[in-house]
Design an enzyme around this catalytic site. Structure first.
Site, mmCIF file in Angstrom:
data_model
loop_
_atom_site.group_PDB
_atom_site.id
_atom_site.type_symbol
_atom_site.label_atom_id
_atom_site.label_comp_id
_atom_site.label_asym_id
_atom_site.label_seq_id
_atom_site.Cartn_x
_atom_site.Cartn_y
_atom_site.Cartn_z
ATOM 1 N N ASP A 278 0.809 -1.211 0.000
ATOM 2 C CA ASP A 278 0.000 0.000 0.000
ATOM 3 C C ASP A 278 0.847 1.267 0.000
ATOM 4 O O ASP A 278 0.396 2.328 -0.420
ATOM 5 C CB ASP A 278 -0.933 -0.009 1.217
ATOM 6 C CG ASP A 278 -1.889 1.170 1.222
ATOM 7 O OD1 ASP A 278 -2.397 1.507 0.132
ATOM 8 O OD2 ASP A 278 -2.136 1.758 2.294
ATOM 9 N N CYS A 330 10.348 -0.719 8.401
ATOM 10 C CA CYS A 330 9.703 -0.718 7.086
ATOM 11 C C CYS A 330 10.522 0.124 6.112
ATOM 12 O O CYS A 330 10.974 1.222 6.449
ATOM 13 C CB CYS A 330 8.291 -0.138 7.223
ATOM 14 S SG CYS A 330 7.431 0.084 5.643
#
Length: 372
Positions: A278, A330
């Site tokens: 995403d 991340c």
């Protein structure tokens, strides 16, 4: 595919709020344009058919936005009904949705309860902190409406996590944030650091920005509160802390960032286009569409393999004592610096692990021995 995990965006980045820190800000439009960005009926039907045809053992579907409830309750009833009708016998299906809660009413809550949705409700800690950043298109705060959604979800027995975006303002008041959310009756909490939007403009409010020092203070303070609850026998699930403890115990973590690898799901946009994450919905990483390819084909594609092998791990991770837990974070949190890739909150995580590790190891030992 044995296990298929999808993140579906039925309303793309459209939202009925105008959060100051939203990284979808450029996509957000007012209501007259909504129909231009909603998933069409035929796209939804094809997605349900494709997912059911490919998922053998399990199918996990999470709806996200923007604000996914803008697609309408009818859309969700139709999608869930199609999956129940078309899924292979023996395939387990799990449903989840991340929402701001503004459209949640009795009908929504009843539907989510009946189909056992896991709901992530965005609430930034306390009403004052929430209203400083999470505003509607008229500039009004939304905390009271979000709390009303929480009450409805609890009334119908919907399993609900509270997700707090940690802004600078929230980071300075960790005890108030933690205790307020616990006071609502929440036993499942998530905290994510606020990443400023790429298009931040001069003159915008600064209270949602987050410094590494403030984030370190927040992480340590929340750990203290979480650890005390555990000692008192009133355990609370805090996702990132649960992940670290599970990794210390030799178990899997719940997020791809904590596991140190990407590729756990497919992000499906409103038009049927598919991406590996995403945070990477861009032309560069577009894997195809559900009209053109199967998920199995996209999983094996050169572009997906390039995404999986691309690394943004900071150089300092090589010598970090906590790399087995942090894993560099991340890769969306990393930015190119003078010495290669850098995680903007690396110093915060180092500070936190140095502070919390002795107690986390004692927790691990107690749990493994059956004393925790």
């Amino acid at each position: 595919m044995d296990n298929l995990s999808l993140l579906v965006k039925p309303a793309s980045g459209l939202c009925n709020m105008a959060c100051r820190y939203c990284f979808y800000r450029d996509e957000t439009e007012r209501y007259p344009q909504l129909q231009m960005r909603l998933m069409r009926e035929e796209t939804m039907e094809l997605l349900a058919e494709r997912a059911c045809a490919e998922a053998k053992t399990s199918l996990s579907v999470t709806f996200q936005g923007g604000e996914p409830t803008l697609a309408g309750l009818g859309f969700f009833r139709r999608f869930v009904g199609l999956v129940r009708e078309k899924k292979k016998r023996g395939t387990a299906v799990a449903w989840a949705i991340q929402t701001n809660g503004l459209l949640i009413d009795d009908a929504w809550a009843e539907f989510l309860a009946r189909h056992r949705f896991l709901v992530g409700l965005s609430f930034d800690g306390t009403p004052r902190i929430h209203d400083a950043s999470r505003i509607d298109w008229d500039g009004a705060g939304t905390a009271a409406r979000t709390e009303r959604a929480w009450e409805l979800l609890q009334k119908y027995g919907v399993q609900t996590n509270l997700l707090c975006v940690v802004t600078e303002q929230a980071a300075k008041k960790p005890r108030q944030v933690y205790h307020y959310m616990r006071g609502l009756g929440a036993a499942y909490l998530q905290f994510i650091p606020c990443i400023p939007p790429a298009d931040a403009r001069p003159g915008q409010p600064e209270n949602w920005r987050l410094s590494a020092d403030a984030y370190a203070y927040f992480l340590k303070s929340v750990f203290d509160l979480w650890h005390q609850d555990w000692q008192d026998g009133a355990s609370v699930s805090v996702r990132h802390l649960d992940d670290y403890l599970n990794l210390l115990m030799g178990r899997y973590a719940s997020s791809c960032a904590a596991m140190g690898q990407c590729g756990g799901y497919f992000a499906v946009e409103h038009d049927g286009s598919v991406y590996p994450c995403d945070f990477f919905v861009s032309r560069e990483w577009r894997l195809g569409t559900i009209c053109e390819s199967s998920f199995a084909e996209m999983a094996k594609s050169e572009r997906m393999q390039a995404f999986l092998t691309e690394t943004r791990r900071p150089e300092k991770c090589r010598t970090c004592a906590y790399r087995a837990l942090c894993r560099g974070g991340c890769k969306n949190d990393c930015r190119a610096g003078e010495e290669g890739w850098e995680n903007r909150y690396c110093d915060a995580y180092r500070d936190f692990f140095a502070y919390a590790m002795p107690r986390m190891l004692r927790m691990r030992d107690a749990l493994l021995s059956g004393r925790g």
